[in-house]
Design a protein around this motif. Structure first.
Motif, PDB file in Angstrom:
ATOM      1  N   CYS A 147       0.821  -1.217   0.000  1.00  0.00           N
ATOM      2  CA  CYS A 147       0.000   0.000   0.000  1.00  0.00           C
ATOM      3  C   CYS A 147       0.857   1.271   0.000  1.00  0.00           C
ATOM      4  CB  CYS A 147      -0.945   0.012   1.201  1.00  0.00           C
ATOM      5  SG  CYS A 147      -2.303  -1.172   1.080  1.00  0.00           S
ATOM      6  N   GLU A 206       0.619   2.225  -6.473  1.00  0.00           N
ATOM      7  CA  GLU A 206      -0.660   2.912  -6.656  1.00  0.00           C
ATOM      8  C   GLU A 206      -1.446   2.234  -7.769  1.00  0.00           C
ATOM      9  OE1 GLU A 206      -0.437   7.126  -7.121  1.00  0.00           O
ATOM     10  OE2 GLU A 206       1.094   7.308  -5.569  1.00  0.00           O
ATOM     11  N   TYR A 207      -2.760   2.391  -7.713  1.00  0.00           N
ATOM     12  CA  TYR A 207      -3.631   1.823  -8.738  1.00  0.00           C
ATOM     13  C   TYR A 207      -3.422   2.571 -10.052  1.00  0.00           C
ATOM     14  CZ  TYR A 207      -7.602  -0.566 -10.745  1.00  0.00           C
ATOM     15  OH  TYR A 207      -8.388  -1.372 -11.526  1.00  0.00           O
ATOM     16  N   THR A 244       3.006   1.168 -10.182  1.00  0.00           N
ATOM     17  CA  THR A 244       1.567   1.060 -10.388  1.00  0.00           C
ATOM     18  C   THR A 244       1.184  -0.374 -10.718  1.00  0.00           C
ATOM     19  OG1 THR A 244       1.757   1.583 -12.742  1.00  0.00           O
ATOM     20  CG2 THR A 244       1.336   3.440 -11.243  1.00  0.00           C
ATOM     21  N   ASP A 281      -5.633  -0.087  -0.397  1.00  0.00           N
ATOM     22  CA  ASP A 281      -4.750   0.947  -0.912  1.00  0.00           C
ATOM     23  C   ASP A 281      -5.557   2.082  -1.527  1.00  0.00           C
ATOM     24  OD1 ASP A 281      -2.315   2.197  -1.534  1.00  0.00           O
ATOM     25  OD2 ASP A 281      -2.255   1.276  -3.507  1.00  0.00           O
ATOM     26  N   SER A 282      -6.593   1.734  -2.282  1.00  0.00           N
ATOM     27  CA  SER A 282      -7.420   2.754  -2.930  1.00  0.00           C
ATOM     28  C   SER A 282      -8.106   3.658  -1.915  1.00  0.00           C
ATOM     29  CB  SER A 282      -8.485   2.097  -3.804  1.00  0.00           C
ATOM     30  OG  SER A 282      -7.877   1.351  -4.827  1.00  0.00           O
ATOM     31  N   HIS A 308      -7.066   3.903   1.419  1.00  0.00           N
ATOM     32  CA  HIS A 308      -6.124   4.250   2.497  1.00  0.00           C
ATOM     33  C   HIS A 308      -6.657   3.842   3.871  1.00  0.00           C
ATOM     34  CE1 HIS A 308      -3.940   6.348  -0.592  1.00  0.00           C
ATOM     35  NE2 HIS A 308      -5.017   7.038  -0.882  1.00  0.00           N
TER      36      HIS A 308
END
Length: 170
Positions: A37, A41-42, A63, A120-121, A123
């Protein structure tokens, strides 16, 4: 060295850096979750790129997408000696019909859903160590889940009956 050797070396370095033998498997799973995380990143603009659907994306790019998150997390968990499954939905209820991937992880005598991508998206830890009922409640029914081993063979999806609780205490 081959790409597989490079992946293995990078992943072993991560496992050895963020975990240690005094940690419980839950602590190791959380530390590896947090490393991903905090590192990746996405990749919304390039979500269909092949590079985002392989474990290398977690180790060599900044990513990835759900496929990469789940495959990379499984790779790290395997190296840490934690049993895990790569799981995807054949028909997620997303409006665009895109399937989703995450992990089921065995911690102690129980199995839990861990979705590093969604955590992760957002947080947070909303998708860390959840039961089947929580994933079902999102509209992602168990009969649509497919668990795979390293070679891509279908496995029986383990039942996840319990949740850890509110990890981030929010």
């Amino acid at each position: 060295a081959s790409i597989q050797d490079n992946i293995h070396d990078k992943a072993m370095h991560i496992v050895n850096t963020v975990t240690n033998s005094s940690m419980t498997d839950v602590q190791k799973a959380k530390a590896l979750h947090d490393w991903i995380c905090n590192t990746v990143e996405y990749d919304t603009p390039d979500m269909w790129a092949w590079k985002n659907h392989i474990e290398e994306s977690v180790f060599f790019y900044d990513t990835t997408v759900c496929d990469g998150y789940a495959k990379g997390y499984k790779y790290l968990l395997d190296l840490a000696g934690i049993t895990s499954y790569f799981v995807h939905s054949d028909d997620c209820s997303n409006e665009d019909g895109i399937t989703h991937a995450w992990n089921i992880v065995k911690l102690g005598d129980h199995y839990f859903h861990i979705d590093v991508c969604w955590d992760d998206s957002n947080h947070n830890y909303n998708w860390f160590m959840n039961p089947d009922t929580e994933v079902n409640a999102y509209g992602n029914e168990k009969e649509k889940w497919v668990a795979l081993d390293k070679e891509g063979n279908r496995l029986e999806t383990p039942e996840c009956k319990f949740s850890l609780g509110d990890v981030d205490q929010s």
